[in-house]
Design a protein around this motif. Structure first.
Motif, short mmCIF file in Angstrom:
data_model
loop_
_atom_site.label_atom_id
_atom_site.label_comp_id
_atom_site.label_asym_id
_atom_site.label_seq_id
_atom_site.Cartn_x
_atom_site.Cartn_y
_atom_site.Cartn_z
N ALA A 88 35.20 46.59 56.32
CA ALA A 88 36.31 47.20 55.59
C ALA A 88 35.88 48.56 55.07
CB ALA A 88 36.74 46.30 54.43
N ASP A 89 36.86 49.42 54.87
CA ASP A 89 36.62 50.73 54.27
C ASP A 89 37.11 50.67 52.82
OD1 ASP A 89 35.78 51.82 56.76
OD2 ASP A 89 37.88 52.08 57.33
N LEU A 90 36.35 51.24 51.92
CA LEU A 90 36.77 51.35 50.52
C LEU A 90 37.17 52.78 50.26
CD1 LEU A 90 33.97 49.25 48.81
CD2 LEU A 90 36.25 48.51 49.50
N LEU A 91 38.43 52.98 49.90
CA LEU A 91 38.98 54.33 49.75
C LEU A 91 39.50 54.54 48.33
CD1 LEU A 91 41.02 54.11 53.05
CD2 LEU A 91 38.83 55.24 52.74
N PRO A 92 38.68 55.14 47.47
CA PRO A 92 39.16 55.40 46.10
C PRO A 92 40.12 56.58 46.08
CG PRO A 92 36.92 56.21 46.37
CD PRO A 92 37.30 55.54 47.66
N ASP A 93 41.15 56.46 45.27
CA ASP A 93 42.10 57.55 45.04
C ASP A 93 42.08 57.81 43.53
OD1 ASP A 93 44.27 59.19 44.54
OD2 ASP A 93 45.61 58.12 45.91
N TYR A 94 41.32 58.83 43.15
CA TYR A 94 41.13 59.11 41.73
C TYR A 94 42.40 59.60 41.05
CZ TYR A 94 36.25 58.58 42.92
OH TYR A 94 35.06 58.06 43.36
N LEU A 95 43.26 60.28 41.78
CA LEU A 95 44.50 60.80 41.21
C LEU A 95 45.45 59.67 40.84
CD1 LEU A 95 46.13 63.32 40.49
CD2 LEU A 95 47.04 63.28 42.80
N ASN A 96 45.62 58.71 41.78
CA ASN A 96 46.55 57.60 41.55
C ASN A 96 45.87 56.37 40.96
OD1 ASN A 96 48.92 58.89 42.55
ND2 ASN A 96 48.05 58.69 44.60
N LYS A 97 44.56 56.45 40.75
CA LYS A 97 43.78 55.36 40.18
C LYS A 97 43.95 54.07 40.98
CE LYS A 97 43.43 57.29 35.63
NZ LYS A 97 43.49 57.12 34.21
N THR A 98 43.70 54.18 42.29
CA THR A 98 43.75 53.01 43.16
C THR A 98 42.46 52.95 43.98
OG1 THR A 98 44.84 54.20 44.96
CG2 THR A 98 46.26 53.04 43.38
N LEU A 99 42.11 51.76 44.39
CA LEU A 99 41.01 51.54 45.32
C LEU A 99 41.57 50.74 46.48
CD1 LEU A 99 38.03 51.69 46.14
CD2 LEU A 99 37.66 49.59 44.83
N THR A 100 41.69 51.39 47.63
CA THR A 100 42.24 50.73 48.81
C THR A 100 41.11 50.07 49.59
OG1 THR A 100 44.06 52.30 48.94
CG2 THR A 100 43.56 51.06 50.93
N VAL A 101 41.30 48.80 49.89
CA VAL A 101 40.39 48.05 50.75
C VAL A 101 41.10 47.95 52.10
CG1 VAL A 101 39.16 45.88 51.12
CG2 VAL A 101 39.51 46.75 48.79
N ARG A 102 40.65 48.76 53.05
CA ARG A 102 41.29 48.81 54.37
C ARG A 102 40.46 47.98 55.33
NH1 ARG A 102 42.18 54.57 56.51
NH2 ARG A 102 39.96 54.41 56.86
N PHE A 158 40.26 46.57 39.80
CA PHE A 158 38.83 46.43 40.08
C PHE A 158 38.12 46.25 38.74
CE2 PHE A 158 34.57 47.96 41.09
CZ PHE A 158 34.32 47.23 42.25
N PRO A 159 37.21 45.28 38.67
CA PRO A 159 36.55 45.00 37.38
C PRO A 159 35.92 46.23 36.74
CG PRO A 159 35.98 43.33 38.99
CD PRO A 159 36.74 44.40 39.73
N ARG A 160 36.11 46.32 35.45
CA ARG A 160 35.54 47.37 34.61
C ARG A 160 35.97 48.78 35.03
NH1 ARG A 160 29.47 46.00 33.18
NH2 ARG A 160 30.14 46.30 31.05
N SER A 161 37.20 48.88 35.52
CA SER A 161 37.71 50.19 35.93
C SER A 161 39.22 50.23 35.70
CB SER A 161 37.40 50.47 37.41
OG SER A 161 38.29 49.77 38.24
N GLU A 162 39.79 51.40 35.94
CA GLU A 162 41.24 51.58 35.86
C GLU A 162 41.87 51.59 37.24
OE1 GLU A 162 41.61 55.27 33.78
OE2 GLU A 162 41.30 54.33 31.83
#
Length: 98
Positions: free
Chosen positions: A43-57, A84-88
């Motif tokens: 899987a690829d982990l794709l953080p999006d800091y602007l939208n505060k998301t972490l996509t697991v592709r 995601f634990p301990r994050s926004e």
């Protein structure tokens, strides 16, 4: 005791996912084997800091039916709006480039 607690939590999480995928598999008793194979999938982990998301592709499987089941599981997991634990960062699960 701490490790036993972690194992129980992991088993309960897996059991919840088994209940989700069981209805989409031709043989419901294969749900745990399906998930074990999914856990080994790249899987690829794709953080999006602007939208505060972490996509697991997740990468596509070799079979179209398996991809359909994975897509359904992703829909169910996304509906939980888990962070995601301990994050926004809210987790978003998706299959391939879909």
């Amino acid at each position: 005791h701490f490790l036993d607690t972690i194992k129980i939590i992991a088993y309960r999480a897996e059991s919840a996912m088994v209940n989700i995928v069981r209805e989409f598999l031709p043989k419901p008793d294969q749900a745990r084997a399906f998930l074990r194979a999914l856990y080994a999938t790249e899987a690829d982990l794709l953080p999006d800091y602007l939208n505060k998301t972490l996509t697991v592709r997740l990468h596509h499987s070799a079979r179209a039916h398996t991809d359909e089941v994975i897509a359904k599981l992703c829909e169910e997991l996304n509906a939980t709006e888990t962070f995601f634990p301990r994050s926004e960062f809210r987790l978003i699960f998706k299959l391939g480039s879909s």
